[in-house]
Each structure stands twice: as structure tokens, then as C-alpha cells.
Design an enzyme around this catalytic site. Sequence first.
Site, PDB file in Angstrom:
ATOM      1  NE  ARG A 120      -4.283  -0.749   0.743  1.00 59.65           N
ATOM      2  CZ  ARG A 120      -5.327  -0.895   0.303  1.00 59.65           C
ATOM      3  NH1 ARG A 120      -5.196  -1.564  -1.097  1.00 59.65           N
ATOM      4  NH2 ARG A 120      -6.298   0.433   0.275  1.00 59.65           N
ATOM      5  CD  GLN A 125      -1.964   6.520  -4.036  1.00 57.18           C
ATOM      6  OE1 GLN A 125      -1.839   7.705  -5.482  1.00 57.18           O
ATOM      7  NE2 GLN A 125      -1.322   7.216  -3.222  1.00 57.18           N
ATOM      8  CG  ASP A 128      -5.152  -0.023  -4.481  1.00 56.43           C
ATOM      9  OD1 ASP A 128      -5.595  -0.872  -4.557  1.00 56.43           O
ATOM     10  OD2 ASP A 128      -5.025   1.233  -3.462  1.00 56.43           O
ATOM     11  CB  SER A 131      -8.142   1.222  -3.943  1.00 57.81           C
ATOM     12  OG  SER A 131      -7.447   1.427  -3.177  1.00 57.81           O
ATOM     13  CE1 TYR A 225      -7.155  -3.068   3.599  1.00 58.53           C
ATOM     14  CE2 TYR A 225      -4.832  -4.023   3.617  1.00 58.53           C
ATOM     15  CZ  TYR A 225      -5.692  -3.678   2.973  1.00 58.53           C
ATOM     16  OH  TYR A 225      -5.764  -3.712   1.365  1.00 58.53           O
TER      17      TYR A 225
END
Length: 372
Positions: A120, A125, A128, A131, A225
Site C-alpha cells: 500500500r 496506487q 491498486d 481500491s 487496515y
Amino acid sequence: MRIGIPKESREHELRVAASPDTIKRYKGLGLDCVVEEGAGTGAALADEAFTKAGASLADAAGAWDAEIVLKVQRPGEDEMGRLRQGQVLVGMLDPYMSREQVAAYASAGVTAFSLELLPRTTRAQAMDVLSSQANLAGYKAMVDAMAAYSRVLPMMMTAAGTVTPAKVFVIGAGVAGLQAIATAKRMGAVVTATDVRPAAREEIESLGGKFVGFIPEGAATAGGYARPLTPEEQAEQARLVAEHLKGQDIVVTTAQIPGRKAPRIVTAQMVASMKAGSVVLDMAAESGGNVEGSEPGAERMEGGVRIIGARNLPARLAPASSVLYARNLQNFVALLVSKEGALAIDMDDDLVKGAMLTHEGRIVHPNFADQA
């Protein structure tokens, strides 16, 4: 070198692992693309759209014969036999829930990448998948819950009187939860939410929601998380949730922990305390359920409360979710090939290493070292 995009075989899966846009990008990397006929039908992507972008069509055997195979979900049992030595497999392989397949990838000599395992980090990103898919899932969850609710969401002032706004409670303020909050606010509901991660309060309030609950010390893991709560923390959280649920009209639960069964948050006793006509939608139904009695893909009434067990919500928005997922995959595949379009796996790249399950006949991911 060829990229293969088979049609997804699992039930209720309508997404596809490529889009016409990513086909063009693969071609720009010097890669040929082979798409199984009908692979994009569920995502409103016709075969012609892929061929116009430069892909060739084939049957299932042709798509699986490529050097790199892209999947949405892990292969089905009938597809495992199509894997061959030296092949690269990339997708959401759900390794924690399918450890036997991790060993099978190694036995077949496949280099398997599970994108749920990506670190993460800021650099990750664009790849990802969790997400991009959770964002759409949160939206769809709230839309489904609102559709099942028999009253209106916003306040309405009319000559005949005023209709009060619905009260919405979102449990879990990760990507899915935040999108659910934003969707409910856009529809005019009064929104509250809870989460145990320190960043949650500010994120909830930034979207116009009100934070409910408490945040235990050290509640978030290094990956962002929520960690499992202690028995004492669980009891306190349960007390606060139970009290708040009594006045809510719509509840959406999103709490999940990678590699673990979803935490039970809403008990049958809590549901019994809710008003008749309320709706509870459990986004974690497929991973064990946050709500007692919820079942994936099923709806049932309990004392006047409608309980909905969600199943594969991103697939129900397949045209949008496929486009986002395909871009995530393409960004990752770009790390695996050279400028000349040849396979060039950099074992020192933290993203490549983080997502790699198996390589050269071995299980290489540390989280599955006990199977090696």
C-alpha cells in the site's frame, strides 16, 4: 510476446481483464493481445471493440496459450489444467482463501502475481485493484440499500407536510465505506459512520458524515487496515454500535480484514432492536459476514428488517469496473516487460516482489512460506 485475456468462468462474474484502451497500450509496449471471443460481453464490450483496438480473437485455448494471462478472478478448476511452465498469470487470485491453488501454480511452473498483495504505497496506487473495485462496490452497495428502503432519503418539505430525512449508518470507513457515505450524502440522508482506524474520523467528517464510536490505540496496521480488536475492545465497540443501530433506517457494513474471516459486528439481537422497514446491507457477506444471518446473494426479512447479503458488487457495474481494473492490470504488466516487449521480471522491484506468489516452481511470497 502475447497477452491472453480469457473469458471469466466463475458464476456471477461479468468483468473482463482488458479494455480496448489497454489493448492499444499493450500494442504500444510491443505486445500482441489475444482475447477470447465473448470475453467482454458482460461488460458491454463487443468483440469488435477489441479487434478495432488491435487484438485478435480466439477460443479459450488460444487465449490461455499466451505468455502472460490476465484474469479478474482466480482460475476455475477446469482452467488450472491450461496453465503451463514459464507462463505468467496476473489477477486477483484470492490466495488466502485458495491456498491449494498457490501450491498448484508452483507445481505448474507458473509465475503468479496476485494484485491484492501489492504494497500500500504511493507508487502502487495506479495498480491498486482493491481500491478501484471497492470504490465502485461502495457506491453500488448504497444504491442497492436505498432501492430496498421503502421510504425517501432526503428531507422533503411539501404543502402536505415535511418528510424527515433517512438516517444512514456505515460501518467501516475504508474505500468502500467512504464511497457509501458520499453516495448517501448526495442523496440527502443524515449519515453517521464508524471505524477503528485513527484516520477514519477525519475522513468521515470530510464527507459530511458524523463519526460514531471510539478508536482504540494502535488500531491500524502498517498497511492501513484495521487490526483485529481485543475482546474488551470488541465489547465496547459492540455496545456503541448496538445503541446507535436502534434509530437507523439504513445500515451498510463494509468491515473486512485481508486473509481473515470478516468480523461479526451486527448480531441478531441488534437487528431485532431496529425499526420495522429498516435495511441492513452486508458487503462482507462473501467473506463470512459482518451481519449475523446474512447470506451472499440473498435477501431475507427478520422482524420487519430487510437483510441483504451482497455478492460481487463490482461485477454488477461491469462496464465501469472492468475499465478501471484493466488499467490497474496494464500499469502492473508494464513493470514486467522491457522496452523491446520481452519478459523482464525485476525481482528487486518492491511492487513485483510484493505481488509475486510463485516463481520458477517455488512459492516465494513470505505470507505463504509455510506451504513452500
